[in-house]
Enzyme design. Structure first.
Site, PDB file in Angstrom:
ATOM      1  CD  GLU A 183       6.977   2.065  10.264  1.00  0.00           C
ATOM      2  OE1 GLU A 183       7.445   1.120   9.889  1.00  0.00           O
ATOM      3  OE2 GLU A 183       6.027   2.078  11.305  1.00  0.00           O
ATOM      4  NE  ARG A 217       3.508  -1.832  13.757  1.00  0.00           N
ATOM      5  CZ  ARG A 217       3.906  -0.710  14.517  1.00  0.00           C
ATOM      6  NH1 ARG A 217       3.041  -0.428  15.645  1.00  0.00           N
ATOM      7  NH2 ARG A 217       4.951  -0.048  14.258  1.00  0.00           N
ATOM      8  CB  CYS A 268       0.110   5.567  10.549  1.00  0.00           C
ATOM      9  SG  CYS A 268       1.323   5.972  11.640  1.00  0.00           S
TER      10      CYS A 268
HETATM   11  C1  UDX Z   1       2.296   7.453   7.494  1.00  0.00           C
HETATM   12  C2  UDX Z   1       2.161   8.921   7.171  1.00  0.00           C
HETATM   13  O1  UDX Z   1       2.716   9.077   5.863  1.00  0.00           O
HETATM   14  C3  UDX Z   1       3.001   9.680   8.136  1.00  0.00           C
HETATM   15  O2  UDX Z   1       2.968  11.079   7.813  1.00  0.00           O
HETATM   16  C4  UDX Z   1       2.370   9.507   9.646  1.00  0.00           C
HETATM   17  O3  UDX Z   1       2.861   9.859  10.573  1.00  0.00           O
HETATM   18  C5  UDX Z   1       2.484   7.806   9.748  1.00  0.00           C
HETATM   19  O4  UDX Z   1       1.778   7.195   8.850  1.00  0.00           O
HETATM   20  P1  UDX Z   1       4.061   5.209   6.952  1.00  0.00           P
HETATM   21  O5  UDX Z   1       2.918   4.583   7.532  1.00  0.00           O
HETATM   22  O6  UDX Z   1       5.508   5.112   7.596  1.00  0.00           O
HETATM   23  O7  UDX Z   1       3.554   6.897   7.210  1.00  0.00           O
HETATM   24  O8  UDX Z   1       3.840   5.189   5.530  1.00  0.00           O
HETATM   25  P2  UDX Z   1       3.670   5.786   4.017  1.00  0.00           P
HETATM   26  O9  UDX Z   1       4.890   6.135   3.339  1.00  0.00           O
HETATM   27  O10 UDX Z   1       2.750   7.024   4.182  1.00  0.00           O
HETATM   28  O11 UDX Z   1       2.839   4.751   3.412  1.00  0.00           O
HETATM   29  C6  UDX Z   1       1.801   4.088   4.048  1.00  0.00           C
HETATM   30  C7  UDX Z   1       1.131   2.805   3.049  1.00  0.00           C
HETATM   31  O12 UDX Z   1       0.537   3.458   1.899  1.00  0.00           O
HETATM   32  C8  UDX Z   1       2.165   2.018   2.728  1.00  0.00           C
HETATM   33  O13 UDX Z   1       1.643   0.772   2.778  1.00  0.00           O
HETATM   34  C9  UDX Z   1       2.388   2.473   1.314  1.00  0.00           C
HETATM   35  O14 UDX Z   1       2.634   1.314   0.397  1.00  0.00           O
HETATM   36  C10 UDX Z   1       0.929   3.017   0.660  1.00  0.00           C
HETATM   37  N1  UDX Z   1       1.146   3.802  -0.304  1.00  0.00           N
HETATM   38  C11 UDX Z   1       1.657   4.961  -0.315  1.00  0.00           C
HETATM   39  C12 UDX Z   1       0.600   3.513  -1.756  1.00  0.00           C
HETATM   40  O15 UDX Z   1      -0.007   2.508  -1.796  1.00  0.00           O
HETATM   41  N2  UDX Z   1       0.588   4.358  -2.532  1.00  0.00           N
HETATM   42  C13 UDX Z   1       1.123   5.734  -2.396  1.00  0.00           C
HETATM   43  O16 UDX Z   1       1.014   6.478  -3.521  1.00  0.00           O
HETATM   44  C14 UDX Z   1       1.550   5.897  -1.253  1.00  0.00           C
END
Ligand code: UDX
Length: 433
Positions: free
Chosen positions: A155, A331, A263
């Site tokens: 996202e 979410r 996700c």
């Molecule tokens: C994720 C996957 O990256 C994607 O490939 C899949 O199809 C759907 O789920 P998304 O949920 O949009 O995508 O977000 P993402 O950027 O992956 O971050 C997920 C969560 O992890 C967020 O809450 C983010 O803040 C957290 N995060 C991410 C961390 O706390 N540290 C990090 O280093 C990376």
């Protein structure tokens, strides 16, 4: 080619608009009338950078349209993507496949000529087999192949992820379906996106294993962050030090308040359930889920500590509510657990988010929403950065300090530098140092 997206939510809409941008004719279908009405007028129900423009351009060119009439859309289609929601089922954490199976029945009734049915929704291993059984039962004469083609869109960066993917995964044993799917993605592999063709069950598992690994990687660095705090080390330097090792890589090593979103929480839980159904446990993932759940509330304890041990009747300003920047998605956002825990401890919570406040109102009670960081900081005992929006990265520190009651900043995303903050006169609390 003529493509249909069943489900015009996040995945369906982004994928549909991008496929149209590649020159395919796309109809996005949904059962929610207001959504389709709005989309027909070019109103996008979600916030995703660049999406509105792509939708508008392709609607104007006639390649992208919206409809509630699944049967007529499917009857003309070469490929039908199932991109409906698969929420965690209430009570047991299994992915709820009711929408997927309902779509499969309707597609089977409506399809004419050879049609490839593609599950794009994240579905547990074996769902493609069940979709195929449904199709054969409902319409034994249908000329349909069922393919798994998981999405890997983040996202906030979904358009770029769609157009320049690290890989495209196709789960099918049918050569005919593989050829059709290669044609669908031809514009992408002209950009040299690798296509991995594998068995359908393998493809379904790739999606869960990928998300579980990333969730585990985040959880790993969060646990190391806690250790850093105990031993007097700096997690950002540790992350850099290990991330430069190519076998580890530097992505997804940002310590923070725990992962959220649509996700990771759902998919990790579903993987645990799938393993249990097969009489085994995926203990690394179980540990990940449980650590992450506890972590969100634990972040509230940091805030309490920053407020000299009590937040009762104190004003706490929360900067950022969405689970990550550049989305309005609330979410499983860490902010939800953190705010609840602060309120349980008697805090008066004020909050600001550039895009998420509308959605947040459905999840949170008794929060006072402000118009800017400075607005909510007025008279605050602590300012807590929960989501790392760009707009929060260069705050006017003297101004902030002048309006706050007590100059304490809890930076749960480590977007500021401790020394600079201290120079500006703040008590600064980061994560993992
Ligand atoms: C994720 C996957 O990256 C994607 O490939 C899949 O199809 C759907 O789920 P998304 O949920 O949009 O995508 O977000 P993402 O950027 O992956 O971050 C997920 C969560 O992890 C967020 O809450 C983010 O803040 C957290 N995060 C991410 C961390 O706390 N540290 C990090 O280093 C990376």
């Amino acid at each position: 080619m003529r493509l249909v997206m069943i489900g015009s939510g996040y995945v369906g809409l982004v994928s549909g608009a991008c496929f149209a941008d590649f020159g395919h004719d796309v109809i996005c279908v949904d059962i929610v009338e207001e959504k389709i009405k709005a989309l027909k007028q070019g109103i996008i129900p979600i916030f995703e950078p660049g999406l509105s423009e792509i939708v508008q351009t392709n609607m104007n060119s006639g390649r992208l349209s919206f409809s509630m009439d699944l049967a007529s859309a499917v009857s003309e289609a070469d490929v039908v993507f199932v991109a409906v929601g698969t929420p965690s089922r209430r009570g047991d954490g299994h992915a709820d496949l009711a929408y997927v199976y309902a779509a499969a029945e309707e597609i089977a009734r409506a399809a004419k000529g050879y049609t490839v049915v593609v599950t794009k929704s994240t579905v547990p291993v074996g769902t493609g087999d069940e979709v195929e059984r449904i199709v054969r039962r409902v319409n034994p004469d249908a000329d349909i192949d069922v393919v798994s083609n998981p999405e890997f869109l983040r996202e906030g960066a979904a358009i770029a992820d769609f157009k320049r993917p690290d890989r495209i995964v196709l789960g099918t044993s049918s050569e005919r379906a593989t050829e059709v799917m290669r044609a669908v993605y031809r514009p992408l592999y002209l950009n040299e996106a690798p296509i991995l063709v594998c068995e359908r069950r393998t493809s379904e598992l790739i999606k869960y294993a990928g998300n579980a690994f990333l969730a585990m990687k985040i959880t790993f660095i969060n646990e190391i962050a806690d250790l850093c705090e105990k031993v007097g080390a700096d997690v950002q330097k540790v992350a850099k030090g290990i991330g430069l090792d190519k076998r580890i890589g530097d992505k997804f090593l940002h310590a923070g308040p725990g992962y959220g979103g649509s996700c990771f929480p759902k998919d990790t839980l579903a993987l645990v359930k799938t393993a249990q159904d097969h009489d085994m446990s995926v203990s690394l993932i179980e540990a990940t889920v449980s650590f992450n759940d506890k972590r969100k509330r634990a972040m509230a304890r940091k805030v309490v500590a920053a407020c000299d041990g009590s937040v009762r009747d104190k004003k706490i300003a929360i900067l950022g509510l969405t689970f990550k920047p550049n989305t309005d998605d609330m979410r499983e956002a860490p902010s939800l657990s953190i705010i609840q825990a602060l309120q349980d401890n008697g805090a008066i919570v004020h909050a600001f988010d550039p895009e998420g406040m509308g959605a947040a109102k459905h999840y949170l009670n008794d929060v006072v929403y402000g118009e800017s960081p400075y607005d909510i900081a007025e008279g605050a005992d602590a300012l807590v950065i929960v989501t790392e929006w760009d707009a929060f990265r260069a705050l006017d520190l003297p101004r902030l300090k002048s309006v706050m009651h007590s100059a304490a900043i809890v930076d749960l995303r480590n977007i500021y530098n401790r020394v600079e903050m201290q120079k500006a006169g703040f008590r600064y609390y980061g994560v993992g140092s």
